[in-house]
Design a protein around this motif. Structure first.
Motif, mmCIF file in Angstrom:
data_model
loop_
_atom_site.group_PDB
_atom_site.id
_atom_site.type_symbol
_atom_site.label_atom_id
_atom_site.label_comp_id
_atom_site.label_asym_id
_atom_site.label_seq_id
_atom_site.Cartn_x
_atom_site.Cartn_y
_atom_site.Cartn_z
ATOM 1 N N ARG A 1 -6.608 64.457 -81.959
ATOM 2 C CA ARG A 1 -6.607 65.388 -80.818
ATOM 3 C C ARG A 1 -7.674 66.448 -81.002
ATOM 4 O O ARG A 1 -8.354 66.830 -80.042
ATOM 5 N N ASP B 1 2.371 65.093 -75.957
ATOM 6 C CA ASP B 1 2.649 66.032 -77.036
ATOM 7 C C ASP B 1 3.894 65.638 -77.813
ATOM 8 O O ASP B 1 4.395 66.399 -78.631
ATOM 9 N N SER C 1 -2.831 64.189 -84.871
ATOM 10 C CA SER C 1 -3.193 65.604 -84.894
ATOM 11 C C SER C 1 -4.711 65.755 -85.123
ATOM 12 O O SER C 1 -5.383 66.530 -84.427
ATOM 13 N N GLY D 1 4.319 63.275 -79.957
ATOM 14 C CA GLY D 1 4.170 62.580 -81.232
ATOM 15 C C GLY D 1 4.616 61.159 -81.060
ATOM 16 O O GLY D 1 4.728 60.648 -79.942
ATOM 17 N N ASP E 1 1.419 60.267 -87.051
ATOM 18 C CA ASP E 1 1.503 61.624 -86.510
ATOM 19 C C ASP E 1 0.400 62.519 -87.075
ATOM 20 O O ASP E 1 -0.210 63.304 -86.347
#
Lengths: 309, 309
Positions: free
Chosen positions: B281, B301, B278, B303, B274
């Motif tokens: 992205r 979105d 992040s 996760g 996760d």
């Protein structure tokens, strides 16, 4: 268990069914037929060309009757048509379909969501379908959620083998296809399940695999299945369709990527890659489609490169 | 030869070097350092953080001195820096770099294009680099075009093994990484070459693989290498960079996709998926970058999903 490189593999082009069905704007019947002709001309002799299902549920496929008729005029083509139950199987046969694809999920939750039945009821439907078919009509069984279920997670190998036991009992000559519905299978999982299935049913020498590329493992999983003796692989030109459970992601492995992998490995698919790339580039432009796959971009406008393995 | 699932694999994050170097607009040094911090915090302890090369050739990496200094302040990080010859190796050591990555191609044409030398001259450079390094400085050797050359096609296994012979002679303790520069390697080719290399050099127990995903085979090839005992894999967050030879296509395998595959297989990478997603992205949004990889989109979105294997 591994396959000799000299043995060809068979690709089943599922784009015209699995790819088109999720596209909103209606694809004119003539356009569909043109794609079928070009795919067949590229060497894809087996094509899943439509479904006999409620036109309300899948309006894109409502012209399946015309598609069956058109397929008869395409040289060398062996089309297959999906049916969710025995009643639609009868409709398909009446329309002239000669290869039916029956779908049943290992997962009860997925089977109920997909065809509103317990998997045992679907096995019964399959038995009725087999019993009612005229001579010459072939049946393939797609075993959905054979690895992972979108509702309940990883599917136990024993559950798959139990369902296969029952399917082989009612449809001993059916082609069996294990499907990675969510795309969450990994190469070790794929190899282990097919190895177990081949060991359980030594009399079945041809197995099919429907991989999904949702998480990028489509080719890895196809290679893993091939290593343990699987020789029939589903794929969709331009990577169209296949993934209703991961919005924004694509699902089906692109047929051109599969052809590329096997060609680089020296394994025959019978497909003309350049001809397929031309169809796939047009398929990727279908309004409302979500194309996937890699080699269309990687090869750019250059076609298949002359240097390389 | 295969690796026990309980044995963890090591990922080398190459995005900050291999990914950033092809991006036109200069990424501010502070932004680079922020990415390095977040990648390290996600569990990527080994990061290729820059190159000591001509700033004219790769202006994006001209702040490598500041990057070396910043890396010292990032807890747990073991950064590595690419050097094309012994002279830049000395510069890197002077700047404080403690792990150097030396690059040599099997293919003469590629080595000349990349570093303007015959591969034998590069082996000599490697020897000088090893001889001149102070205690504590580690060297890794990236063997480019180990499978296929963009200029001359498939590379013979014997040519790779011959070069490895010479490299092991001059750099016996160097980590060796075989690189699929064009992305045209296939899983069988990857497994065969690493198996041959491991057999030739039984004393070397840790091998690295730099795969490319240009033709969609990145994960398939990584899995093939893992099956024959490779435990160190290069990848770039967001799939940035790696493919100068196929315009429009991406090259590096996305680190998040590799983490996903191994996690699904139950193989430890030490990376928090996760946290990595992040960073990836944000990396995918870098102006001028060409992101690749699948799971950012597939997981949307949401996760990492709670259901699944």
């Amino acid at each position: 268990m591994s396959v000799a490189k000299s043995e060809p593999v068979t690709l089943v082009e599922v784009g015209p069914r699995d790819g088109f069905q999720g596209i909103g704007p209606f694809i004119p019947t003539e356009t569909k037929i043109d794609f079928l002709k070009r795919l067949a001309a590229a060497g894809l002799e087996r094509i899943e060309a439509g479904s006999f299902v409620s036109p309300t549920a899948l309006p894109q496929l409502r012209d399946v009757g015309a598609i069956v008729a058109a397929c008869r005029e395409i040289p060398g083509l062996k089309p297959q048509f999906l049916v969710p139950n025995a009643r639609y199987g009868a409709t398909a046969i009446e329309a002239g379909a000669e290869v039916l694809v029956f779908v049943v999920s290992v997962s009860e939750a997925h089977n109920r969501s997909n065809v509103r039945r317990h998997p045992s009821e679907s096995v019964g439907e399959c038995a009725r379908l087999i019993a009612a078919r005229p001579a010459g009509v072939e049946v393939r069984v797609d075993v959905a959620t054979a690895f992972d279920c979108p509702f309940t997670g990883r599917v136990a190998e024993s559950d798959v083998l139990d369902l296969l036991d029952r399917l082989v009992a009612v449809a001993p000559d059916a082609e069996l296809c294990l499907c990675d519905t969510t795309g969450k299978a990994t190469p070790d999982h794929v190899a282990a399940l097919f190895a177990a299935a081949r060991e359980r049913f030594p009399e079945k020498d041809r197995w099919a695999f429907h991989a999904h590329d949702t998480y990028g493992l489509g080719l890895a999983n196809i290679h893993a299945a091939w290593r343990v003796g699987v020789t029939i692989f589903d794929a969709a030109f331009a990577g169209l369709g296949g993934c209703p459970f991961a919005p924004g992601a694509t699902g089906n492995v692109a047929t051109e990527d599969v052809v590329w992998m096997f060609r680089q490995m020296g394994v025959e698919t019978g497909v003309d890659l350049d001809a397929l790339l031309s169809v796939a580039r047009d398929g990727a432009l279908l309004p409302g489609g979500t194309p996937g796959g890699r080699i269309r971009d990687a090869l750019g406008d250059r076609g298949s490169p002359t240097c390389g393995a």
